[in-house]
Scaffold this motif. Structure first.
Motif, PDB file in Angstrom:
ATOM      1  N   MET A  74       0.832  -1.207   0.000  1.00  0.00           N
ATOM      2  CA  MET A  74       0.000   0.000   0.000  1.00  0.00           C
ATOM      3  C   MET A  74       0.860   1.247   0.000  1.00  0.00           C
ATOM      4  SD  MET A  74      -3.097   0.891  -0.130  1.00  0.00           S
ATOM      5  CE  MET A  74      -4.152   2.296   0.090  1.00  0.00           C
ATOM      6  N   THR A  75       1.828   1.208   0.847  1.00  0.00           N
ATOM      7  CA  THR A  75       2.744   2.351   0.929  1.00  0.00           C
ATOM      8  C   THR A  75       3.460   2.524  -0.366  1.00  0.00           C
ATOM      9  OG1 THR A  75       3.037   1.942   3.284  1.00  0.00           O
ATOM     10  CG2 THR A  75       4.663   3.354   2.228  1.00  0.00           C
ATOM     11  N   THR A  76       3.817   1.463  -0.955  1.00  0.00           N
ATOM     12  CA  THR A  76       4.548   1.544  -2.217  1.00  0.00           C
ATOM     13  C   THR A  76       3.668   2.162  -3.265  1.00  0.00           C
ATOM     14  OG1 THR A  76       5.769  -0.432  -1.594  1.00  0.00           O
ATOM     15  CG2 THR A  76       5.827   0.203  -3.921  1.00  0.00           C
ATOM     16  N   LEU A  77       2.421   1.827  -3.251  1.00  0.00           N
ATOM     17  CA  LEU A  77       1.497   2.393  -4.235  1.00  0.00           C
ATOM     18  C   LEU A  77       1.357   3.891  -4.067  1.00  0.00           C
ATOM     19  CD1 LEU A  77      -0.534   1.912  -6.508  1.00  0.00           C
ATOM     20  CD2 LEU A  77      -2.296   1.486  -4.732  1.00  0.00           C
ATOM     21  N   VAL A  78       1.314   4.285  -2.817  1.00  0.00           N
ATOM     22  CA  VAL A  78       1.181   5.752  -2.556  1.00  0.00           C
ATOM     23  C   VAL A  78       2.416   6.482  -3.068  1.00  0.00           C
ATOM     24  CG1 VAL A  78       1.052   7.512  -0.761  1.00  0.00           C
ATOM     25  CG2 VAL A  78      -0.373   5.447  -0.593  1.00  0.00           C
ATOM     26  N   LEU A  79       3.588   5.895  -2.821  1.00  0.00           N
ATOM     27  CA  LEU A  79       4.826   6.526  -3.275  1.00  0.00           C
ATOM     28  C   LEU A  79       4.858   6.621  -4.786  1.00  0.00           C
ATOM     29  CD1 LEU A  79       7.416   4.893  -0.821  1.00  0.00           C
ATOM     30  CD2 LEU A  79       6.616   7.283  -0.833  1.00  0.00           C
ATOM     31  N   VAL A  80       4.369   5.551  -5.437  1.00  0.00           N
ATOM     32  CA  VAL A  80       4.365   5.545  -6.892  1.00  0.00           C
ATOM     33  C   VAL A  80       3.429   6.624  -7.391  1.00  0.00           C
ATOM     34  CG1 VAL A  80       3.730   4.217  -8.932  1.00  0.00           C
ATOM     35  CG2 VAL A  80       5.009   3.134  -7.086  1.00  0.00           C
ATOM     36  N   VAL A  81       2.271   6.753  -6.743  1.00  0.00           N
ATOM     37  CA  VAL A  81       1.309   7.792  -7.179  1.00  0.00           C
ATOM     38  C   VAL A  81       1.902   9.173  -6.994  1.00  0.00           C
ATOM     39  CG1 VAL A  81      -0.934   8.808  -6.690  1.00  0.00           C
ATOM     40  CG2 VAL A  81      -0.705   6.326  -6.766  1.00  0.00           C
ATOM     41  N   LEU A  82       2.559   9.374  -5.853  1.00  0.00           N
ATOM     42  CA  LEU A  82       3.174  10.696  -5.589  1.00  0.00           C
ATOM     43  C   LEU A  82       4.251  11.008  -6.621  1.00  0.00           C
ATOM     44  CD1 LEU A  82       3.463  10.649  -1.666  1.00  0.00           C
ATOM     45  CD2 LEU A  82       1.937  12.077  -3.087  1.00  0.00           C
ATOM     46  N   CYS A  83       5.027  10.030  -6.954  1.00  0.00           N
ATOM     47  CA  CYS A  83       6.080  10.235  -7.967  1.00  0.00           C
ATOM     48  C   CYS A  83       5.461  10.601  -9.297  1.00  0.00           C
ATOM     49  CB  CYS A  83       6.929   8.982  -8.105  1.00  0.00           C
ATOM     50  SG  CYS A  83       7.972   8.654  -6.630  1.00  0.00           S
ATOM     51  N   VAL A  84       4.339   9.884  -9.619  1.00  0.00           N
ATOM     52  CA  VAL A  84       3.675  10.203 -10.890  1.00  0.00           C
ATOM     53  C   VAL A  84       3.145  11.611 -10.873  1.00  0.00           C
ATOM     54  CG1 VAL A  84       1.719   9.620 -12.371  1.00  0.00           C
ATOM     55  CG2 VAL A  84       3.136   7.815 -11.402  1.00  0.00           C
ATOM     56  N   VAL A  85       2.567  12.000  -9.727  1.00  0.00           N
ATOM     57  CA  VAL A  85       1.995  13.363  -9.628  1.00  0.00           C
ATOM     58  C   VAL A  85       3.102  14.395  -9.745  1.00  0.00           C
ATOM     59  CG1 VAL A  85       0.852  14.976  -8.094  1.00  0.00           C
ATOM     60  CG2 VAL A  85      -0.011  12.635  -8.306  1.00  0.00           C
ATOM     61  N   VAL A  86       4.214  14.188  -9.035  1.00  0.00           N
ATOM     62  CA  VAL A  86       5.327  15.141  -9.068  1.00  0.00           C
ATOM     63  C   VAL A  86       5.873  15.249 -10.472  1.00  0.00           C
ATOM     64  CG1 VAL A  86       7.675  15.560  -8.254  1.00  0.00           C
ATOM     65  CG2 VAL A  86       5.897  14.897  -6.640  1.00  0.00           C
ATOM     66  N   GLY A  87       6.023  14.110 -11.136  1.00  0.00           N
ATOM     67  CA  GLY A  87       6.546  14.168 -12.513  1.00  0.00           C
ATOM     68  C   GLY A  87       5.612  14.921 -13.416  1.00  0.00           C
ATOM     69  N   SER A  88       4.299  14.693 -13.234  1.00  0.00           N
ATOM     70  CA  SER A  88       3.325  15.405 -14.071  1.00  0.00           C
ATOM     71  C   SER A  88       3.417  16.915 -13.849  1.00  0.00           C
ATOM     72  CB  SER A  88       1.904  14.887 -13.751  1.00  0.00           C
ATOM     73  OG  SER A  88       1.820  13.505 -14.033  1.00  0.00           O
ATOM     74  N   MET A  89       3.535  17.281 -12.611  1.00  0.00           N
ATOM     75  CA  MET A  89       3.602  18.715 -12.308  1.00  0.00           C
ATOM     76  C   MET A  89       4.869  19.339 -12.882  1.00  0.00           C
ATOM     77  SD  MET A  89       2.186  18.882  -8.382  1.00  0.00           S
ATOM     78  CE  MET A  89       2.337  20.616  -8.357  1.00  0.00           C
ATOM     79  N   GLU A  90       5.993  18.628 -12.807  1.00  0.00           N
ATOM     80  CA  GLU A  90       7.236  19.155 -13.374  1.00  0.00           C
ATOM     81  C   GLU A  90       7.095  19.316 -14.871  1.00  0.00           C
ATOM     82  OE1 GLU A  90      10.327  16.566 -12.138  1.00  0.00           O
ATOM     83  OE2 GLU A  90      10.494  17.416 -10.105  1.00  0.00           O
ATOM     84  N   LEU A  91       6.446  18.280 -15.501  1.00  0.00           N
ATOM     85  CA  LEU A  91       6.249  18.398 -16.943  1.00  0.00           C
ATOM     86  C   LEU A  91       5.362  19.596 -17.270  1.00  0.00           C
ATOM     87  CD1 LEU A  91       5.725  14.615 -17.916  1.00  0.00           C
ATOM     88  CD2 LEU A  91       7.673  16.072 -18.486  1.00  0.00           C
ATOM     89  N   TRP A  92       4.335  19.770 -16.465  1.00  0.00           N
ATOM     90  CA  TRP A  92       3.414  20.924 -16.728  1.00  0.00           C
ATOM     91  C   TRP A  92       4.132  22.245 -16.508  1.00  0.00           C
ATOM     92  CZ3 TRP A  92       1.372  24.730 -13.523  1.00  0.00           C
ATOM     93  CH2 TRP A  92       0.365  25.484 -14.070  1.00  0.00           C
ATOM     94  N   ALA A  93       4.948  22.329 -15.413  1.00  0.00           N
ATOM     95  CA  ALA A  93       5.682  23.570 -15.118  1.00  0.00           C
ATOM     96  C   ALA A  93       6.695  23.858 -16.216  1.00  0.00           C
ATOM     97  CB  ALA A  93       6.390  23.458 -13.765  1.00  0.00           C
ATOM     98  N   GLY A  94       7.396  22.831 -16.705  1.00  0.00           N
ATOM     99  CA  GLY A  94       8.371  23.060 -17.769  1.00  0.00           C
ATOM    100  C   GLY A  94       7.696  23.548 -19.020  1.00  0.00           C
TER     101      GLY A  94
END
Length: 395
Positions: free
Chosen positions: A1-21
């Motif tokens: 479960m924890t791993t899934l949350v971390l994966v989701v957070l990483c996906v969200v952070v990457g998406s935001m970086e892509l959007w900011a760039g």
């Protein structure tokens, strides 16, 4: 479960970086487009300014080439016109002033003519009244007036002839008086010469002329006070004026006082010589150094000898007053018998002469020239000469 949350957070952070760039790139591209637009506008504005500058330069060149020379020539023309107008205004002002003066004169003439008209009207009225009263009486009065005028004219001719005769008589009297004065002066000169030689002559009134006097000053403003001091000195020393003359100062120029001559009596020459010697000794005693000025001079003699001669105080005061007035002059001569005081511009010298020296100076006629007289006086012995320049300066 924890791993899934971390994966989701990483996906969200990457998406935001892509959007900011992606947003940053779009903003950079928009900023670049804006800069390009501004550069385009600046380039256009520079072009416009260059065009306007070229137009202004061309306009300024045209103004310098065409307008300014025309303005300068117009200013010169206007300046000449202004000067001409100023000249016309000055002429008009002068003309107006002259016309004002003429108007005043005409007004005065008008007033005078009006007064004359009134007088003529009054005279006409008077003549008509007299004519109405009787023509015969008027004619008689006119004849009487004409007769009186004839008598007055005849009397005027007689008065003119009498005036001419009186003028001739006065001229004759003047000649007689001049000859009488010459004769009297000659007689007085002869009497003085006799007195100097020791043979005084006695006139018909029993009064003898024993001495002569002279007075002259270069300063006309001092002549009156000098004459008063001179005659006061005569009276203080027991002398009376028998006769006095005034002679023209030949060659002295206008404004120079005349020569005054005095013929004196009352005391003998030897008495006067002793009295004036004592007075000059007393005058020298007034000097601060005890009466011993620079030589030559007789002021070093004992001042105590003066009281032994029995002088009155007034004669000393009178002589000092005369010498002070002489010192104030720029050139003067005063002679009283044997006493001769001479003032030049630099010196005041007095001397007591013996009869022979007086006759010599009389014959050489040096009395009226202060410079020559002072040279002659310096040839005298030191006991006859007094240097009074220092005394006059300290008085």
């Amino acid at each position: 479960m924890t791993t899934l949350v971390l994966v989701v957070l990483c996906v969200v952070v990457g998406s935001m970086e892509l959007w900011a760039g992606r947003q940053s790139k779009e903003q950079a591209r928009a900023f670049a487009r804006r800069v390009d637009e501004l550069n385009d506008q600046v380039t256009k504005q520079n072009s416009v300014l260059v065009t306007v500058g070229e137009q202004l330069t061309a306009e300024l060149s045209r103004v310098k080439r065409d307008v300014l020379p025309a303005l300068d020539s117009r200013l010169r023309d206007n300046s000449g016109q202004v000067e001409e107008l100023a000249r016309f205004v000055h002429q008009a002002d002068t003309y107006l002033r002259s016309q004002s003066g003429r108007l005043q004169e005409l007004e005065q003439q008008r007033v005078t003519l009006a007064a004359l008209r009134r007088k003529l009207a009054e005279m006409e009225t008077s003549v008509r009244a007299v004519t109405a009263g009787g023509g015969a009486a008027v004619a008689g009065r006119v004849d009487e007036a004409i007769a009186r005028l004839t008598e007055v004219e005849r009397g005027g001719a007689e008065m003119l002839e009498l005036q001419r005769a009186l003028t001739r008589t006065l001229e004759d009297v003047e000649d007689v008086v001049a000859e009488l004065l010459q004769y009297t002066e000659g007689e007085l000169d002869s009497a003085v010469s006799s007195a100097l030689a020791g043979r005084p002559r006695v006139g018909g009134d029993g009064l003898s002329v024993t001495a002569t006097g002279r007075l002259w000053s270069r300063d006309e403003q001092l002549q009156d006070i000098l004459g008063e001091m001179y005659e006061a000195c005569l009276r203080a020393n027991g002398l009376q004026v028998r006769f006095r003359t005034v002679e023209d100062a030949d060659g002295a120029g206008p404004g120079v006082p005349d020569h005054r001559r005095y013929f004196l009596g009352g005391r003998r020459m030897e008495e006067l010589a002793g009295a004036f010697t004592a007075l000059l000794i007393s005058t020298g005693a007034d000097l601060p150094n005890g009466g011993s000025p620079a030589p030559p001079g007789g002021l070093s003699r004992d001042p105590g000898a003066s009281p032994a001669l029995g002088r009155a105080p007034e004669d000393e005061a009178a002589l000092k007053s005369l010498l002070r007035v002489l010192y104030e002059s720029a050139g003067a001569v005063a002679q009283i018998g044997p006493l001769l005081a001479v003032r030049t511009r630099e010196e005041l010298v007095a001397a007591v002469l013996d009869p022979g020296q007086s006759l010599e100076l009389e014959n050489d006629e040096v009395f009226w020239d202060p410079s020559t007289a002072i040279v002659r006086l310096r040839r005298l012995p030191t006991h006859q000469l007094w240097e009074l320049t220092a005394w006059g300066a300290s008085a």
